[in-house]
Design an enzyme around this catalytic site. Structure first.
Site, PDB file in Angstrom:
ATOM      1  N   SER A  70       0.835  -1.203   0.000  1.00  0.00           N
ATOM      2  CA  SER A  70       0.000   0.000   0.000  1.00  0.00           C
ATOM      3  C   SER A  70       0.867   1.249   0.000  1.00  0.00           C
ATOM      4  O   SER A  70       1.730   1.417   0.864  1.00  0.00           O
ATOM      5  CB  SER A  70      -0.890   0.054   1.252  1.00  0.00           C
ATOM      6  OG  SER A  70      -1.717  -1.060   1.290  1.00  0.00           O
ATOM      7  N   HIS A 114      -4.396  -2.664  -5.375  1.00  0.00           N
ATOM      8  CA  HIS A 114      -3.343  -3.631  -5.677  1.00  0.00           C
ATOM      9  C   HIS A 114      -3.581  -4.154  -7.098  1.00  0.00           C
ATOM     10  O   HIS A 114      -4.635  -4.680  -7.385  1.00  0.00           O
ATOM     11  CB  HIS A 114      -3.387  -4.823  -4.715  1.00  0.00           C
ATOM     12  CG  HIS A 114      -3.073  -4.473  -3.296  1.00  0.00           C
ATOM     13  ND1 HIS A 114      -1.852  -4.728  -2.722  1.00  0.00           N
ATOM     14  CD2 HIS A 114      -3.806  -3.889  -2.344  1.00  0.00           C
ATOM     15  CE1 HIS A 114      -1.858  -4.315  -1.477  1.00  0.00           C
ATOM     16  NE2 HIS A 114      -3.033  -3.802  -1.205  1.00  0.00           N
ATOM     17  N   ARG A 159       0.520  -8.252  -3.795  1.00  0.00           N
ATOM     18  CA  ARG A 159       0.900  -9.432  -3.014  1.00  0.00           C
ATOM     19  C   ARG A 159      -0.375 -10.154  -2.607  1.00  0.00           C
ATOM     20  O   ARG A 159      -1.467  -9.580  -2.652  1.00  0.00           O
ATOM     21  CB  ARG A 159       1.739  -9.044  -1.789  1.00  0.00           C
ATOM     22  CG  ARG A 159       1.058  -8.068  -0.852  1.00  0.00           C
ATOM     23  CD  ARG A 159       1.606  -8.090   0.581  1.00  0.00           C
ATOM     24  NE  ARG A 159       3.040  -8.025   0.792  1.00  0.00           N
ATOM     25  CZ  ARG A 159       3.742  -6.906   0.998  1.00  0.00           C
ATOM     26  NH1 ARG A 159       3.144  -5.725   0.970  1.00  0.00           N
ATOM     27  NH2 ARG A 159       5.037  -6.949   1.234  1.00  0.00           N
ATOM     28  N   THR A 160      -0.219 -11.403  -2.242  1.00  0.00           N
ATOM     29  CA  THR A 160      -1.333 -12.152  -1.640  1.00  0.00           C
ATOM     30  C   THR A 160      -1.219 -11.994  -0.134  1.00  0.00           C
ATOM     31  O   THR A 160      -0.160 -12.229   0.444  1.00  0.00           O
ATOM     32  CB  THR A 160      -1.259 -13.634  -2.045  1.00  0.00           C
ATOM     33  OG1 THR A 160      -1.448 -13.723  -3.459  1.00  0.00           O
ATOM     34  CG2 THR A 160      -2.335 -14.448  -1.345  1.00  0.00           C
ATOM     35  N   HIS A 161      -2.299 -11.546   0.481  1.00  0.00           N
ATOM     36  CA  HIS A 161      -2.311 -11.369   1.938  1.00  0.00           C
ATOM     37  C   HIS A 161      -2.830 -12.624   2.640  1.00  0.00           C
ATOM     38  O   HIS A 161      -3.660 -13.357   2.086  1.00  0.00           O
ATOM     39  CB  HIS A 161      -3.188 -10.168   2.327  1.00  0.00           C
ATOM     40  CG  HIS A 161      -2.581  -8.850   1.982  1.00  0.00           C
ATOM     41  ND1 HIS A 161      -2.780  -8.246   0.749  1.00  0.00           N
ATOM     42  CD2 HIS A 161      -1.772  -8.016   2.690  1.00  0.00           C
ATOM     43  CE1 HIS A 161      -2.119  -7.097   0.731  1.00  0.00           C
ATOM     44  NE2 HIS A 161      -1.497  -6.935   1.883  1.00  0.00           N
ATOM     45  N   GLU A 177      -6.518  -3.223  14.244  1.00  0.00           N
ATOM     46  CA  GLU A 177      -6.411  -3.534  15.661  1.00  0.00           C
ATOM     47  C   GLU A 177      -7.454  -2.774  16.481  1.00  0.00           C
ATOM     48  O   GLU A 177      -7.879  -1.686  16.108  1.00  0.00           O
ATOM     49  CB  GLU A 177      -5.030  -3.119  16.213  1.00  0.00           C
ATOM     50  CG  GLU A 177      -3.878  -3.861  15.615  1.00  0.00           C
ATOM     51  CD  GLU A 177      -3.671  -3.539  14.150  1.00  0.00           C
ATOM     52  OE1 GLU A 177      -3.656  -2.349  13.783  1.00  0.00           O
ATOM     53  OE2 GLU A 177      -3.551  -4.488  13.362  1.00  0.00           O
ATOM     54  N   SER A 214       1.146  -7.843   6.582  1.00  0.00           N
ATOM     55  CA  SER A 214       1.975  -8.515   5.564  1.00  0.00           C
ATOM     56  C   SER A 214       3.407  -8.642   6.054  1.00  0.00           C
ATOM     57  O   SER A 214       3.694  -8.509   7.243  1.00  0.00           O
ATOM     58  CB  SER A 214       1.936  -7.715   4.251  1.00  0.00           C
ATOM     59  OG  SER A 214       2.621  -6.484   4.404  1.00  0.00           O
ATOM     60  N   ASN A 257      -1.146   5.605   8.306  1.00  0.00           N
ATOM     61  CA  ASN A 257      -2.116   6.047   9.311  1.00  0.00           C
ATOM     62  C   ASN A 257      -1.490   5.869  10.693  1.00  0.00           C
ATOM     63  O   ASN A 257      -0.554   5.083  10.864  1.00  0.00           O
ATOM     64  CB  ASN A 257      -3.409   5.219   9.218  1.00  0.00           C
ATOM     65  CG  ASN A 257      -3.144   3.722   9.350  1.00  0.00           C
ATOM     66  OD1 ASN A 257      -2.775   3.059   8.372  1.00  0.00           O
ATOM     67  ND2 ASN A 257      -3.303   3.198  10.542  1.00  0.00           N
TER      68      ASN A 257
HETATM   69  I1  8IG Z   1      -2.018   0.631   5.372  1.00  0.00           I
HETATM   70  O1  8IG Z   1      -3.103   0.396  11.207  1.00  0.00           O
HETATM   71  C1  8IG Z   1      -2.314  -0.252   7.127  1.00  0.00           C
HETATM   72  N1  8IG Z   1      -2.299  -1.576   7.236  1.00  0.00           N
HETATM   73  N2  8IG Z   1      -2.891  -4.183  11.036  1.00  0.00           N
HETATM   74  N3  8IG Z   1      -3.006  -1.866  11.129  1.00  0.00           N
HETATM   75  C2  8IG Z   1      -2.829  -3.018  10.419  1.00  0.00           C
HETATM   76  N4  8IG Z   1      -2.607  -3.017   9.117  1.00  0.00           N
HETATM   77  C3  8IG Z   1      -2.533  -1.828   8.510  1.00  0.00           C
HETATM   78  C4  8IG Z   1      -2.693  -0.611   9.169  1.00  0.00           C
HETATM   79  C5  8IG Z   1      -2.941  -0.632  10.565  1.00  0.00           C
HETATM   80  N5  8IG Z   1      -2.572   0.374   8.273  1.00  0.00           N
END
Ligand code: 8IG
Length: 265
Positions: A33, A65, A85-87, A186, A205, A228
């Site tokens: 990302s 993606h 990518r594959t998550h 989270e 990832s 973020n």
């Molecule tokens: I972009 O705040 C991204 N991916 N787990 N937490 C988690 N994955 C994320 C976050 C985040 N921001």
């Protein structure tokens, strides 16, 4: 002994050589990302392949993606650049998550650059800021390695490459990346846990891929883009569209950074 996932990767690498006309690649990059637009700044695209034309890859599942892999000439290096990518949260299993890294190793790569977007926990970090991954905490409870193969993960995120990166850009901070399974973000309490166990970045990832890369003998460089502030730190709910937007805003900076780092690898 047959080894199905590694056999699939060797098959994919042979197909890749065929489709790109490139016998061996040198360095692989996985763009997460916020990093995808950087692909355009890395060098001359010599081929672009749909990952679904390669054995073992799933179509891209997430907005933002693209399911492509590019072969790019950058100076004397031939780069293999995964635009997706594959998550783990897609539910195809751990082997699917690390198939790109294994394919890169089978294609001749000796180093991989794993990039991602992540939530930042460290005081003073701002969305749009790149951070070098110094280590990880794998909270998926899974490993890409099966069997009694006790792979050492000391210095998994190459201190040699991190030092070169910091020479190129002394403003780069380092942090410990925590891989959650996702796809939910989270809770604020979980962000508190990450802080308590020594994490600086939360994402979905990279850690499983880094482990597979080490197993395959690749040198690993990890880079997070803080897209973020981790949940509960900003007072605002997390929104995927905003995460993508923060990535787009940072694109040219990440492209410049990556194109400066790649020749050092
Ligand atoms: I972009 O705040 C991204 N991916 N787990 N937490 C988690 N994955 C994320 C976050 C985040 N921001």
């Amino acid at each position: 002994m047959t080894d199905a996932p590694h056999d699939l990767a060797r098959t994919a690498a042979a197909e890749l050589a065929d489709l790109t006309g490139v016998e061996r690649h040198d360095v692989a990059l996985v763009l997460g990302s916020g990093w995808k637009p950087a692909a355009d700044l890395l060098g001359e695209v010599t081929a672009e392949v749909d990952v679904t034309d390669l054995t073992g890859f799933n179509p891209a599942a997430v907005a933002g993606h693209a399911g492509k892999v590019r072969s790019i000439r950058a100076g004397d290096r031939q780069l293999l650049v995964f635009l997706s990518r594959t998550h783990y949260y897609e539910g195809h299993g751990v082997d699917a998550v690390v198939h790109g890294v294994r394919t890169a190793a089978a294609a001749g790569c000796r180093a991989v650059v794993l990039t991602n977007g992540a939530g930042g926990l460290r005081e003073g970090w701002q969305p749009g800021q790149p951070v070098l991954i110094s280590d990880h905490i794998n909270l998926t409870g899974r490993s890409p390695i099966v069997g009694a193969n006790f792979v050492d993960l000391t210095d998994l995120y190459s201190s040699r490459l991190r030092a070169l990166c910091r020479e190129a850009d002394p403003s780069l901070d380092e942090g410990v990346y925590c891989q959650f399974p996702g796809p939910h973000y989270e809770t604020p309490a979980e962000v508190g846990m990450v802080r308590a166990i020594g994490g600086d970045l939360a994402g979905m990832s990279t850690a499983l891929e880094a482990i597979a890369a080490r197993e395959a003998g690749l040198e690993v460089l990890g880079l997070s883009l803080v897209t973020n502030l981790a949940a509960g730190l900003s007072g605002q709910p997390l929104d995927h569209a905003e995460v993508i937007e923060a990535g787009q805003a940072a694109a040219s900076r990440m492209g410049t950074l990556l194109s400066r780092l790649v020749p050092l690898i």
